[in-house]
Write an enzyme that holds these catalytic residues in place. Sequence first.
Site, PDB file in Angstrom:
ATOM      1  N   LYS A 162      -2.607 -42.635 -19.076  1.00 21.16           N
ATOM      2  CA  LYS A 162      -3.118 -41.267 -18.944  1.00 21.16           C
ATOM      3  C   LYS A 162      -4.627 -41.324 -19.148  1.00 21.16           C
ATOM      4  CE  LYS A 162       1.064 -40.359 -21.522  1.00 21.16           C
ATOM      5  NZ  LYS A 162       1.979 -39.629 -20.691  1.00 21.16           N
ATOM      6  N   ASP A 179     -17.550 -40.098 -12.664  1.00 18.40           N
ATOM      7  CA  ASP A 179     -18.828 -40.763 -12.386  1.00 18.40           C
ATOM      8  C   ASP A 179     -19.042 -41.902 -13.390  1.00 18.40           C
ATOM      9  OD1 ASP A 179     -19.129 -38.880 -10.372  1.00 18.40           O
ATOM     10  OD2 ASP A 179     -20.334 -37.530 -11.597  1.00 18.40           O
ATOM     11  N   HIS A 221       2.533 -45.481 -17.366  1.00 22.50           N
ATOM     12  CA  HIS A 221       2.518 -44.404 -18.360  1.00 22.50           C
ATOM     13  C   HIS A 221       1.089 -44.104 -18.798  1.00 22.50           C
ATOM     14  CE1 HIS A 221       3.810 -42.486 -22.311  1.00 22.50           C
ATOM     15  NE2 HIS A 221       4.568 -41.868 -21.427  1.00 22.50           N
ATOM     16  N   ASP A 267      -5.369 -45.186 -43.800  1.00 24.65           N
ATOM     17  CA  ASP A 267      -6.419 -44.998 -44.803  1.00 24.65           C
ATOM     18  C   ASP A 267      -7.511 -44.050 -44.325  1.00 24.65           C
ATOM     19  OD1 ASP A 267      -5.114 -46.703 -46.532  1.00 24.65           O
ATOM     20  OD2 ASP A 267      -6.258 -48.473 -45.921  1.00 24.65           O
ATOM     21  N   HIS A 269       3.440 -33.594 -28.338  1.00 27.95           N
ATOM     22  CA  HIS A 269       3.396 -34.795 -27.504  1.00 27.95           C
ATOM     23  C   HIS A 269       2.265 -35.732 -27.924  1.00 27.95           C
ATOM     24  CE1 HIS A 269       3.095 -36.855 -23.409  1.00 27.95           C
ATOM     25  NE2 HIS A 269       4.344 -37.019 -23.763  1.00 27.95           N
ATOM     26  N   LYS A 328       0.158 -38.601 -29.940  1.00 27.96           N
ATOM     27  CA  LYS A 328       0.451 -39.883 -30.580  1.00 27.96           C
ATOM     28  C   LYS A 328      -0.776 -40.313 -31.363  1.00 27.96           C
ATOM     29  CE  LYS A 328       3.237 -39.921 -26.784  1.00 27.96           C
ATOM     30  NZ  LYS A 328       3.096 -39.100 -25.570  1.00 27.96           N
TER      31      LYS A 328
END
Length: 468
Positions: A389, A394, A387, A207, A200, A202
């Site tokens: 995440k 703090d 979507h 380079d 999952h 991404k």
Amino acid sequence: MTGLFAGLSVLFLLVLLQILIVLACEFQRPARAAAWTLLQLPLPLLGLALYWGLGGRFRSAGRPERPPLGAAGGGAGEGDRLAAALHALPPVSSEKTRVRLFSRVDETYERIIEDLREASETADFLLYTLRDDRIGTVFRQLLEEKARQGVKVRLLLDGAGSHALGGAYRDRLRDAGIELVFHHPLGASFLKRKANFRNHRKLFLFDNRIAYVGGLNIGDEYLGGDPHLGFWRDSTVRLEAVELTGLSRLFERDWRMAQGQPPPPDAAVSAAGSPLGAVRPLGESVQAAAVRFALSGPDEPLSGLYGLYFTALASARRRIYLASPYWIPDEAMRKALETAVSAGVDVRILLPEIADHKLVHYAGLSFARDMAGSGIRFYLYRKGFLHDKTLLIDDRLGAVGTFNLDRRSFFSNFELSVILTGEEAVRSLAEEFERDLRECREFDPNADGSQASAGLKERVCRLLAPLL
């Protein structure tokens, strides 16, 4: 009548046998055993087939050496568990890293395309989903162009998330000289009992010096092309350094794993790096700093991301801000959040109001309803599909990546998050969080879903939560 009785008896024995098989295999995980047992009752044979493909234990061709979370405690501060946990995480680079936060998908794609055009040696993509649609065509054509220019282009796609990618699209990529590999192709992985273990992560890597990490895949829905989901809210971090050694090694490790090969000795993702004191504040504007990353995956005895999140929640003193499209906390996460709010910590959690996976959505609302009574404040994002995440603790820690607050991310998926520290970094993420709050309504456990039909959906979906 005798034939009917005999048929029912055979069916009963078949279902009983399926249940006994599940219980024998899952006796160490009672919650999973109960959920899988529930699926066996209405699904003779099919239920056992699903368990065969999705219920297996992960067996890795090789595991990188990595010290357990918190093992590298030197210089982290006596008794400060969060500092020790952060110190144990690998840096994305041995050099200082320039960072920028993106919150709009269109701007993120534009900058990724710009960096891809400038790539001169390598372009590595690690994605869960790649679509053959308008934006997918834009990326394909650009990747073909870069390959013709002599750039080494590699695509590592998840076999479930990208299973719908057509043969013509794949052939055009390969004909252009692009290397294409799938992590656990759906059919083969089902037969090998690995279908539940998805990559999952991404990662866009150019380079070995420019990288993007976040929740973003490639598809028109991320640009608002899905009429049901509408506007897509996501966060992505752009990283730039002389050499992004840690992320380069991570890609190499995942690339070889997808091919069924053990990782090379120099591709281990280790905790070697600068002490915690060198991790400097980051902001939305480009600045220089050291940045760390955390992983989770079924190939590890203890998920680094899960351990980091739990330690961060338990260490919070003032605020916990969380955003996740899927909300299936386990008992330990629930207790950590409820204990924090009882100690006066401001705990706010953003969830989507629009569902892309209704089973997970209704199960999540059931957990939100239970936990709202403890003082945790839940908000439902209304502008489109959330979507995002992210995690903020703090003024100490901000995390952006692929890690959802659900059991798949905890224990089944391969996940990746970038960890930012320092007041300026957290303030930048907090400002984005507070902007998102203005697009939300607060969840009311006494009003939302009070209808009998909604309550029934939540209860049924909650029963399957250990598998979600």
